[in-house]
Design a protein around this motif. Structure first.
Motif, PDB file in Angstrom:
ATOM      1  N   CYS A 106       5.692   8.041   2.840  1.00 55.49           N
ATOM      2  CA  CYS A 106       5.306   6.654   2.523  1.00 55.49           C
ATOM      3  C   CYS A 106       6.306   5.666   3.113  1.00 55.49           C
ATOM      4  O   CYS A 106       5.923   4.568   3.547  1.00 55.49           O
ATOM      5  N   GLN A 136       2.230   1.640  -3.545  1.00 49.59           N
ATOM      6  CA  GLN A 136       1.164   2.059  -4.477  1.00 49.59           C
ATOM      7  C   GLN A 136       0.884   3.553  -4.316  1.00 49.59           C
ATOM      8  O   GLN A 136       0.743   4.291  -5.295  1.00 49.59           O
ATOM      9  N   THR A 137       0.812   3.980  -3.054  1.00 49.57           N
ATOM     10  CA  THR A 137       0.509   5.387  -2.765  1.00 49.57           C
ATOM     11  C   THR A 137       1.599   6.306  -3.313  1.00 49.57           C
ATOM     12  O   THR A 137       1.314   7.300  -3.993  1.00 49.57           O
ATOM     13  N   ARG A 183      -2.534  -4.591   0.151  1.00 51.77           N
ATOM     14  CA  ARG A 183      -2.688  -3.557  -0.883  1.00 51.77           C
ATOM     15  C   ARG A 183      -3.585  -2.434  -0.388  1.00 51.77           C
ATOM     16  O   ARG A 183      -4.201  -2.544   0.676  1.00 51.77           O
ATOM     17  N   LEU A 184      -3.706  -1.393  -1.181  1.00 50.73           N
ATOM     18  CA  LEU A 184      -4.642  -0.316  -0.842  1.00 50.73           C
ATOM     19  C   LEU A 184      -6.064  -0.863  -0.874  1.00 50.73           C
ATOM     20  O   LEU A 184      -6.435  -1.572  -1.813  1.00 50.73           O
ATOM     21  N   GLY A 189      -8.931   3.316   0.919  1.00 50.83           N
ATOM     22  CA  GLY A 189      -7.567   3.824   0.891  1.00 50.83           C
ATOM     23  C   GLY A 189      -7.227   4.427  -0.457  1.00 50.83           C
ATOM     24  O   GLY A 189      -6.621   5.499  -0.541  1.00 50.83           O
ATOM     25  N   PHE A 190      -7.660   3.756  -1.519  1.00 55.23           N
ATOM     26  CA  PHE A 190      -7.388   4.257  -2.868  1.00 55.23           C
ATOM     27  C   PHE A 190      -8.041   5.621  -3.088  1.00 55.23           C
ATOM     28  O   PHE A 190      -7.405   6.570  -3.569  1.00 55.23           O
ATOM     29  N   VAL A 235      -6.127   8.203  -1.285  1.00 59.95           N
ATOM     30  CA  VAL A 235      -4.871   8.577  -1.941  1.00 59.95           C
ATOM     31  C   VAL A 235      -5.145   9.486  -3.141  1.00 59.95           C
ATOM     32  O   VAL A 235      -4.412  10.454  -3.386  1.00 59.95           O
ATOM     33  N   ALA A 243       0.825  -1.226   0.000  1.00 61.42           N
ATOM     34  CA  ALA A 243       0.000   0.000   0.000  1.00 61.42           C
ATOM     35  C   ALA A 243       0.857   1.274   0.000  1.00 61.42           C
ATOM     36  O   ALA A 243       0.580   2.199  -0.772  1.00 61.42           O
ATOM     37  N   THR A 287      -7.515  -6.994   1.471  1.00 60.68           N
ATOM     38  CA  THR A 287      -6.527  -6.257   0.691  1.00 60.68           C
ATOM     39  C   THR A 287      -5.194  -6.982   0.532  1.00 60.68           C
ATOM     40  O   THR A 287      -4.427  -6.664  -0.357  1.00 60.68           O
TER      41      THR A 287
END
Lengths: 152, 395
Positions: A126, A77-78, B199-200, B204-205, B208, A74, B196
């Motif tokens: 991050c 990705q961010t 992952r996001l 969360g996505f 962001v 995550a 997840t």
């Protein structure tokens, strides 16, 4: 339901009317709009985005979720999403495309420095988030340190 | 509507990579849970709002430069154009991550097979080319424009205007086609089936994407929002830079108006007036002046406030014996250029703060700001604040 359908039909008709306004304006102002050039630009934008940019973004995302360790996914990705957007928005300034020697008030800043600073903030934040996730994972590991040392 | 089209079946090796066209979005081979109607719906609403804001503020800017005969542009509130144009550029830049995220989320539909099965789906998909192409065109050309970059062979303003109608037309058709799917997607929880694996998540996505819009805003909005100036390290303009601390769009060097010979310079007030005036610079300076604190606001979204001192235009018109309510056209010493002349409407011509300014923050104008004389008026795009004014023609 009936009212909803009527509203949708109305919206679609209004949309078509706006296309008519577009065509009328482009024809009346064809000297300035240059319709053939103009159409080529937005069709090219759509095609390049859908055929190159979006698949490339999906491929990078796929690589991240496939190969990065769980704690990193995550945050990575961010960081990548934010970086891509920031670079895209600042690209003309970064390359100095609009710079004019006769007018230094266009692009007056140090954009390489500004971009580096912005990206540094994003990546440090991050990285901190990823480190916190890693630490939490280790603390939550039910077994001894030998197992927790291999986070995955 | 009930007509169902038949499509050839691609070979199985190809077919298994292509998602089904159903609703909700079928994820592609990556099986990311972010390619999802719930995300598309929320981003879609955010885009509909931001694009509508940009469209309305853009129309407002357009009519100031090409006013229709039935519309009188008001001179007040003085800072109105500064706000509407600032909102236009800030909102457009913030929409960039929203658009890219939305297109990314719905991309599986681009490669779905069959492409469409019903008339409704066919219309929906046909409207996507103008909608997607127009959206990318608007945000891309806008981003280039604020950096002063014009890598194309059309007039930016008019092409941008045409694309805005194209895009909003496509948006209306799109809304008509997807209203049902969107309503259904909004009723479903974002958390449902959202394991997840590091992952996001969906929320969360979206967070962001919102953060990306926030970063873009903070790093650029200082071009007009003064308190953000220090943080706006990526802003293409800086309201504190330039001669006399005010930015410039067209320099005297570019306009060919450097080194004006004051001995030969005359301000003429002519046209439908009782007594045409021909004034030297010193005669203008000898007239009673007024100081107004007004922003100079560029169509490219930057703005800077300053104290301007000069002769109110209405005083000059009165002295020349022009009819009240007359329309005025100003001409510049500049020989060429799209904004060499500008029309001053009735409301602006009658406003006390519409000045032919000689001084900026107490100092004579810099050549880049229009020495010897420039127009500065409330609620007016910068390109119409004519510099190096030499003729006032009453029509």
């Amino acid at each position: 339901m009936r009212a909803g359908t009527a509203a949708r039909v109305l919206a679609a008709v209004a949309g078509v009317a706006m296309f008519a306004v577009t065509v009328r304006y482009a024809v009346l102002r064809s000297i300035d709009v240059r319709p053939a050039v103009w159409v080529r630009w937005w069709v090219t934008a759509a095609v390049v985005h859908d055929v190159v940019v979006a698949p490339a973004a999906i491929a990078v995302g796929w690589l991240v979720v496939r190969f990065a360790p769980r704690w990193l996914k995550a945050p990575l990705q961010t960081a990548l999403l934010l970086s891509a957007v920031i670079v895209a928005v600042s690209w003309p300034a970064l390359r100095g495309y609009g710079r004019m020697p006769s007018n230094p008030t266009y692009l007056p800043r140090d954009y390489a420095g500004g971009l580096t600073l912005t990206l540094a903030v994003v990546w440090i934040a991050c990285a901190g988030w990823a480190a916190a996730r890693l630490v939490r994972r280790r603390q939550a590991a039910p077994l001894g340190p030998s197992v927790a040392a291999a986070p995955r | 509507m009930a007509v169902r089209l038949r499509w050839p079946e691609p070979p199985p090796a190809v077919r298994r990579w292509l998602p089904e066209p159903g609703e909700p979005i079928a994820p592609p081979a990556t099986s990311s849970k972010l390619h999802d109607d719930r995300i598309a719906a929320r981003l879609g609403i955010a885009l509909a709002v931001t694009f509508t804001v940009c469209f309305l503020t853009g129309l407002w800017s357009h009519v100031q430069q090409d006013p229709p005969t039935w519309l009188a542009i008001p001179a007040r509130p003085a800072g109105l154009y500064r706000i509407t144009q600032g909102v236009h550029v800030i909102t457009g830049l913030a929409a960039i991550p929203l658009l890219l995220a939305k297109l990314w989320a719905v991309w599986p539909r681009f490669v779905q097979w069959p492409p469409f099965r019903t008339v409704r789906e066919a219309l929906w998909r046909a409207a996507l080319l103008p909608l997607v192409g127009g959206s990318l065109f608007l945000l891309g050309t806008g981003t280039a424009n604020i950096a002063g970059w014009y890598p194309w062979k059309f007039d930016f303003r008019k092409a941008h205007f045409a694309a805005s109608w194209l895009t909003m037309g496509g948006l209306l058709i799109h809304v008509a086609a997807v209203a049902g799917i969107t309503a259904a997607a909004l009723r479903r929880s974002l958390k449902e089936d959202d394991a997840t694996d590091g992952r996001l998540s969906r929320r969360g996505f979206l967070g962001v994407v919102g953060a990306a819009a926030g970063v873009v805003t903070v790093t650029t909005a200082g071009a007009t929002v003064r308190p953000l100036r220090a943080l706006s390290v990526l802003a293409t303009r800086d309201p504190g830079s330039g001669p006399q601390g005010v930015p410039v769009n067209r320099s005297a060097a570019d306009a060919g108006t450097r080194g004006v010979d004051l001995g030969a310079y005359r301000l003429r007030v002519e046209g439908r007036v009782a007594t045409p005036l021909v004034l030297t610079y010193d005669e203008v300076l000898a007239m009673s002046t007024r100081t107004a604190s007004l922003p100079i606001t560029c169509v490219e979204g930057w703005s800077a406030s300053a104290d301007w001192r000069g002769v109110p235009l209405r005083d000059l018109l009165r002295r020349a014996g022009a009819e009240p309510g007359a329309e005025v056209v100003l001409s510049s010493l500049e020989q060429r250029g799209a904004y060499r002349t500008s029309k001053v409407g009735q409301d602006h011509a009658a406003d006390a703060d519409t000045l032919l300014a000689t001084h900026l923050d107490g100092q004579p104008l810099d050549p880049d700001h229009g020495f010897p004389l420039r127009l500065i008026a409330p609620n007016r795009p910068g390109v119409l604040q004519t510099k190096w004014v030499t003729t006032v023609e009453v029509r």
